[in-house]
Design a protein around this motif. Structure first.
Motif, PDB file in Angstrom:
ATOM      1  N   ARG A   1       0.991  -1.156  -0.010  1.00 27.27           N
ATOM      2  CA  ARG A   1       0.163  -0.083  -0.191  1.00 27.27           C
ATOM      3  C   ARG A   1       0.740   1.275   0.199  1.00 27.27           C
ATOM      4  O   ARG A   1       0.405   2.434  -0.587  1.00 27.27           O
ATOM      5  CB  ARG A   1      -0.989   0.123   1.112  1.00 27.27           C
TER       6      ARG A   1
ATOM      7  N   ALA B   1      -4.238  -5.330  -8.025  1.00 23.72           N
ATOM      8  CA  ALA B   1      -4.739  -4.229  -7.472  1.00 23.72           C
ATOM      9  C   ALA B   1      -5.217  -4.370  -6.299  1.00 23.72           C
ATOM     10  O   ALA B   1      -6.068  -3.882  -5.783  1.00 23.72           O
ATOM     11  CB  ALA B   1      -5.439  -3.762  -8.586  1.00 23.72           C
TER      12      ALA B   1
ATOM     13  N   ARG C   1      -5.370  -1.934  -3.457  1.00 24.88           N
ATOM     14  CA  ARG C   1      -6.189  -0.634  -3.692  1.00 24.88           C
ATOM     15  C   ARG C   1      -7.618  -0.691  -3.183  1.00 24.88           C
ATOM     16  O   ARG C   1      -8.212  -1.663  -3.397  1.00 24.88           O
ATOM     17  CB  ARG C   1      -5.693   0.048  -5.157  1.00 24.88           C
TER      18      ARG C   1
ATOM     19  N   GLU D   1     -11.175   3.516  -5.752  1.00 26.43           N
ATOM     20  CA  GLU D   1      -9.968   3.553  -6.846  1.00 26.43           C
ATOM     21  C   GLU D   1     -10.606   2.927  -8.296  1.00 26.43           C
ATOM     22  O   GLU D   1      -9.602   2.728  -8.981  1.00 26.43           O
ATOM     23  CB  GLU D   1      -8.692   3.329  -6.550  1.00 26.43           C
TER      24      GLU D   1
END
Lengths: 299, 239
Positions: free
Chosen positions: B75, B101, B104, B108
């Motif tokens: 992160r 990903a 995230r 986002e």
């Protein structure tokens, strides 16, 4: 011929219970590459909790189901801590053997704590016989079959359409790589175990309310039937678990009709024996094993 | 940007890193060279939070990362292209990238989809095979998938552990072109390599790691001028 078809219909109904049990085994095997032998006995203790609620508190079906599921989760967490989290990731045999030890422990607890051993389990589904042509089926069995298929769909959506599902597949596919992605492997494994316990609790509730009684031997029965159904379908495959469960149900129902109860139990082992020789990977697992082998050779 | 100071990492009683330091500058390719067992991968693991150092410190833009968990470090902006690629073999290409990903947040989502489109633009082969399972790709494609997956975390610094390992020479050239291209687009890279020739071509700064400690640091020219290194790692006289 009519008998045979009727047997197959009965078998599908029984088989959906086996399929639910196999789903639990196959999820643990698919995600953690380990066998949880104490899955059946965990459900058995969960079922006793359900019976206790029924005898002492309320005869509401939802409450009894909830108690069964929650108690199964509680026992499942106990098993996870002792047999899975406490044991190194690569020591698969050690966790299988310890889950066997916990199985014995859970069964002894049930034997000693419950003096009468056999308790009634409430039959929540009103038994009506549904006839179609020369065939008939019991309504509670149809409910069980439909619920099993619904759970399969829900599981599929969870695994392939949600974020925790993606994490679960990553951990099961390559735990080292999933750690690099920043996935907390032990939290995800815990989630998997909780999910499996929910499945197990529901399976126990459905099967036992069709049987209307629970004994300490239910754990042994559930572990055997679930394991056989999983191996028939292919270890680690979700649709395989359902197919394996239904196939086992159909073969057992026919064996029972033509040969009696002893032949029924024998037929399950015979079926597994033949399957292991003809298709060692199971109905669906075989393909995956072969693909993996081809990929390994290419790399 | 990424500063590693005097870290000591142990496997049980064995000290794999004995006071390792490095400094990766923003926008540069920093390369760790060294023989097998020198501690290159251990350095990567320690930075990524897979291993915890016994002493020393790791900071990224002044933020301390020393004893943070692996998810926290991803992160904070460090992602890893692991040795041997380690794609998810039974997951589709698209799912492999989605897993990259994972750290995230949901808010986002638009940015993630944009990054996915960028990865597909960069590696058109992956787009063609987006529904194919990771394990069915060729070695070079798997390496692209591993790089794309790491980029999906939108890292401040991309760590690559031996990206040329086990690939055919032509594919190795292609992978190094990708590294150069990424760097030209502004991605900071920390590279571990055994292929010294390739490393010299792409790196701005090189560290030579031997037996758990840095024995040489400098620019590619400085390294090529060092006679000892020439003989040991570059096969002087060969060309």
């Amino acid at each position: 011929m009519t008998d045979f078809v009727q047997n197959c219909i009965d078998g599908l109904m029984f088989g959906s219970g086996y399929a639910l049990l196999a789903l639990g085994f196959t999820l643990v095997f698919g995600v953690m590459k380990r066998l949880n032998l104490s899955f059946g006995p965990s459900i058995m203790l969960g079922a006793y909790a359900g019976t206790w609620v029924y005898l002492n508190i309320s005869d509401n079906a939802w409450l009894v189901a909830l108690a069964t599921v929650i108690a199964t989760i509680a026992v499942g967490i106990y098993v996870e801590r002792l047999c899975f989290r406490a044991i190194r990731h690569d020591a698969t045999i050690a966790s299988m053997v310890s889950s066997f030890a916990i199985w014995m422990q859970l069964e002894e607890v049930a034997m000693h704590l419950l003096p009468e051993r056999t308790y009634p389990f409430p039959a929540f589904f009103t038994t009506t016989t549904i006839e179609f042509g020369p065939f008939y089926a019991r309504s509670e069995h149809i409910t069980m079959l439909l619920l099993t298929l619904l759970l399969l769909v829900l599981l599929h959506v969870f695994l392939f359409r949600t974020r925790p599902g993606l994490a679960l597949r990553s951990v099961s596919d390559n735990p080292l790589a999933s750690a690099y992605m920043g996935i907390n492997n032990s939290n995800i494994l815990f989630l998997a175990f909780a999910l499996v316990s929910v499945l197990g609790g529901l399976a126990g509730f459905l099967i036992l309310s069709a049987d209307t009684q629970v004994t300490p031997y239910f754990g042994l029965w559930a572990t055997f039937k679930g394991l056989i159904a999983m191996m028939l379908g292919g270890m680690g495959s979700l649709p395989g678990a359902i197919l394996g469960g239904l196939l086992l149900g159909i073969v057992e129902a026919n064996a029972f009709w033509y040969g009696g109860p002893v032949i029924r139990d024998l037929s399950a082992y015979l079926l597994l024996f033949v399957m292991l020789i003809v298709r060692p990977g199971g109905l669906i697992g075989q393909k995956i094993v072969a693909e993996q082998r081809a990929a390994d050779e290419r790399v | 940007m990424l500063k590693v100071e005097n870290i000591v990492t142990r496997y049980g009683a064995i000290e794999a890193l004995k006071g390792m330091s490095l400094d990766a500058q923003h926008g540069e390719v920093t390369c760790l060279l060294g023989p097998n067992g020198a501690g290159k991968t251990t350095t990567m693991f320690t930075i990524a939070g897979i291993l915890s150092p016994h002493s020393g410190s790791i900071t990224l833009d002044g933020n301390d990362l020393t004893h943070q968990s692996a998810p926290a470090i991803v992160r904070k902006g460090i992602s890893l292209v692991p040795e041997n690629r380690l794609v998810f073999p039974e997951m589709s290409v698209a799912d492999n990238l989605a897993a990259g990903a994972y750290c995230r947040s949901r808010s986002e989502r638009t940015a993630i989809n944009q990054d996915l489109a960028e990865v597909f633009d960069r590696f058109p082969q992956l787009k063609e095979r987006r529904e194919q399972l990771g394990g069915t790709l060729s070695g070079g494609e798997q390496q692209m998938l591993a790089i794309g997956r790491a980029l999906m975390a939108r890292p401040k610094i991309l760590m690559m552990d031996e990206p040329s390992l086990g690939l055919a020479p032509l594919i190795v050239d292609e992978i190094f072109k990708i590294i150069q291209q990424l760097n030209q687009e502004g991605v900071t890279i920390l590279l571990v390599e055994q292929n010294a020739r390739m490393a010299l071509k792409v790196a701005h700064k090189l560290y030579l790691l031997e037996q758990g400690a840095v024995t040489f640091e400098g620019s590619p020219t400085e390294m090529q001028q060092n006679e000892l290194i020439q003989r040991a790692y570059l096969g002087a006289g060969a060309d």
